[in-house]
Scaffold this active site. Structure first.
Site, PDB file in Angstrom:
ATOM      1  N   HIS A   1     -43.375   4.990  12.652  1.00 22.23           N
ATOM      2  CA  HIS A   1     -42.965   6.149  11.877  1.00 22.23           C
ATOM      3  C   HIS A   1     -43.535   7.411  12.522  1.00 22.23           C
ATOM      4  O   HIS A   1     -44.681   7.438  12.957  1.00 22.23           O
ATOM      5  CB  HIS A   1     -43.492   5.992  10.441  1.00 22.23           C
TER       6      HIS A   1
ATOM      7  N   HIS B   1     -51.752   6.788   3.908  1.00 21.95           N
ATOM      8  CA  HIS B   1     -52.479   7.791   4.663  1.00 21.95           C
ATOM      9  C   HIS B   1     -53.391   8.625   3.771  1.00 21.95           C
ATOM     10  O   HIS B   1     -53.223   8.713   2.562  1.00 21.95           O
ATOM     11  CB  HIS B   1     -51.512   8.700   5.430  1.00 21.95           C
TER      12      HIS B   1
END
EC number: 1.13.11.5
Length: 486
Positions: A324, A367
């Site tokens: 990604h 994240h």
């Protein structure tokens, strides 16, 4: 094409319009093109001086007036200024008086207090409410509401996030932000914005920047927006929006400079009588009156000019191999901070595009970013795109810097076992995100008075979809035992 949102916002993509001009079919105005260019425009031929800025006597009896958006001694690359040629100088007005302030607007975010506070978690807002016309007229002056911010305009450092929700046009008044620049994001309704430099017509999924010190009037196109209009505003202090560097991408991609549109001169000759000029300074409102229109500019030239951009023209770049891509690849505009390695704010957009990454967990990885993240859906169905985007169009979500987040739903599990084939993502939706090096302090209006705060965090049950798979893996257990760790 589909209809989403409370007032049936029509999903739009530029390529579908097959337009032969630079604007959408509904836009009635002509524009100049090119981000960062020196532009010039005149409504009457010969009104713009040639070879000088301030003739002894200007054509047609006009007055020359300079507006600077940067220091006089700023380097050429950072110099922002213009000359306008108008019927009456802007200094022709009455006394300036402080007026009743919109209490939901603030510009002081230096320290947490009872009125502003940190949010150390994830929060979401349902669609912000457009006031009912039956309850009275609400124009931009009173329909502006501050969500949060960081810093303070008096020290030329920081930013604020606002929303606007209005049901009527400004009548006999203009607004000027003395604190900083406004970046408008139209979400619901069609807006006709009059500026000193001409008109800008703003539709959902278009953005517009009106710089510090420039006067404007916000009107609703009633035929296209019978119930009102709503949108978002990012206000920056002490910095200007720029196009991000393209680096290895080369000369084109992301938001192309030729797609930014600037108004052409268009003097107001229809309105008469008194005008009120409402200025925002330090988050407070002040008023001065004058007996002539503030939109009396016949010609102008310079580079300190309002502009707009259609987000559906954005050229996406993503990985075509593995993993990604960081979200910064979707940056439309960036506002620098004093730290050269951390922008004050990046404005990002996520719309229809292809995802072709192989051998990869395709959704955004879990994240904890140093940047804070604010997301808002312009249009599209609910429940698509991740935890931060499950709200309806017209709402928002926020995660402070280093707040752990990611997707917590069935799609996360499905993505681990999905067949790696090319697929469309973001279909029939458009979302923007603000990434800032600042963690924001939020207002009482955002946390209580708006009435649409959803939650201060996501429910713990959502994480049940993400069990401890390592602890159930037989091979892992065997190896741990061999290492004497079990």
């Amino acid at each position: 094409m589909g209809d989403f949102g409370h007032f049936n916002t029509r999903v739009f993509h530029w390529m579908d319009a097959r337009s032969k001009k630079s604007t959408r079919p509904e836009d009635p105005y002509n524009y100049l093109t090119g981000f960062g260019n020196e532009h010039q425009s005149e409504f009457i031929p010969g009104a713009l001086p040639i070879g000088q800025n301030s003739p002894q006597i200007c054509a047609y009896g006009l007055y020359a007036e300079q507006i600077t958006g940067s220091s006089f001694a700023a380097p050429r690359s950072g110099s922002m200024r213009n000359f306008v040629y108008r019927r009456r100088p802007a200094c022709v007005h009455g006394a300036t008086t402080k007026i009743k302030t919109n209490t939901s607007v603030t510009a002081a975010f230096m320290n947490a207090s009872g009125n502003i506070q940190n949010i150390p978690a994830q929060v979401s807002w349902s669609p912000f409410i457009i006031p009912d016309k039956a309850d009275g007229a609400v124009d931009f002056v009173n329909g502006l509401h501050t969500l949060g911010g960081s810093g303070q305009p008096s020290v030329r450092e920081g930013l604020a996030y606002h929303i606007f929700a209005i049901n009527s046009s400004m009548q006999g008044k203009a607004f000027v932000n003395m604190d900083g620049d406004f970046l408008f994001v139209a979400q619901e309704g069609h807006l006709d914005i009059t500026t000193e430099f001409g008109h800008i017509y703003l539709q959902p999924s278009e953005i517009c920047v009106i710089q510090q010190g420039l006067r404007f009037k916000l009107e609703i196109n009633e035929a296209k927006s019978p119930s009102g209009a709503r949108g978002y505003i990012i206000e920056t202090w002490g910095t200007k929006w720029e196009l991000p560097e393209l680096g290895p991408l080369g000369g084109y991609g992301l938001a192309n400079s030729r797609d930014f549109l600037f108004p052409t001169a268009d003097i107001d000759t229809r309105t008469t009588g008194a005008w009120n000029i409402i200025s925002k300074q330090g988050g407070e409102y002040y008023n001065t009156s004058q007996n002539h229109t503030p939109f009396d500019v016949v010609a102008w030239h310079g580079n300190y000019i309002p502009y707009k951009y259609d987000l559906s023209k954005f050229v996406y770049h993503n990985t075509v191999s593995v993993d990604h891509t960081d979200p910064c690849i979707n940056t439309v505009l960036t506002a620098k901070s004093r730290d050269p390695h951390a922008p004050l704010c990046d404005f990002l957009v996520f719309g229809p595009r292809w995802d072709v990454a192989e051998h990869t967990f395709r959704p955004p990885y879990f994240h904890r970013n140093c940047a804070s993240e604010f997301l808002a859906r312009i249009y599209g169905p609910e429940g698509t795109g991740g935890r931060s985007e499950v709200f309806s169009p017209g709402g928002a979500s926020y995660e402070a810097g280093f707040t752990p987040h990611g997707n917590a739903d069935e799609r996360t599990v499905g993505a681990m076992h999905a067949k790696m084939k090319a697929m469309r993502v973001g279909e029939n939706q458009l979302t923007f995100m603000l990434e800032s090096c600042r963690s924001l302090l939020f207002t009482e209006w955002a946390l209580k008075d708006c009435g649409v705060l959803v939650a201060e965090d996501i429910p713990e049950s959502a994480w049940d979809l993400l069990p401890d798979r390592f602890g159930q893996n037989e091979e892992a257990i065997r190896l741990l035992k061999e290492m004497g760790r079990m």
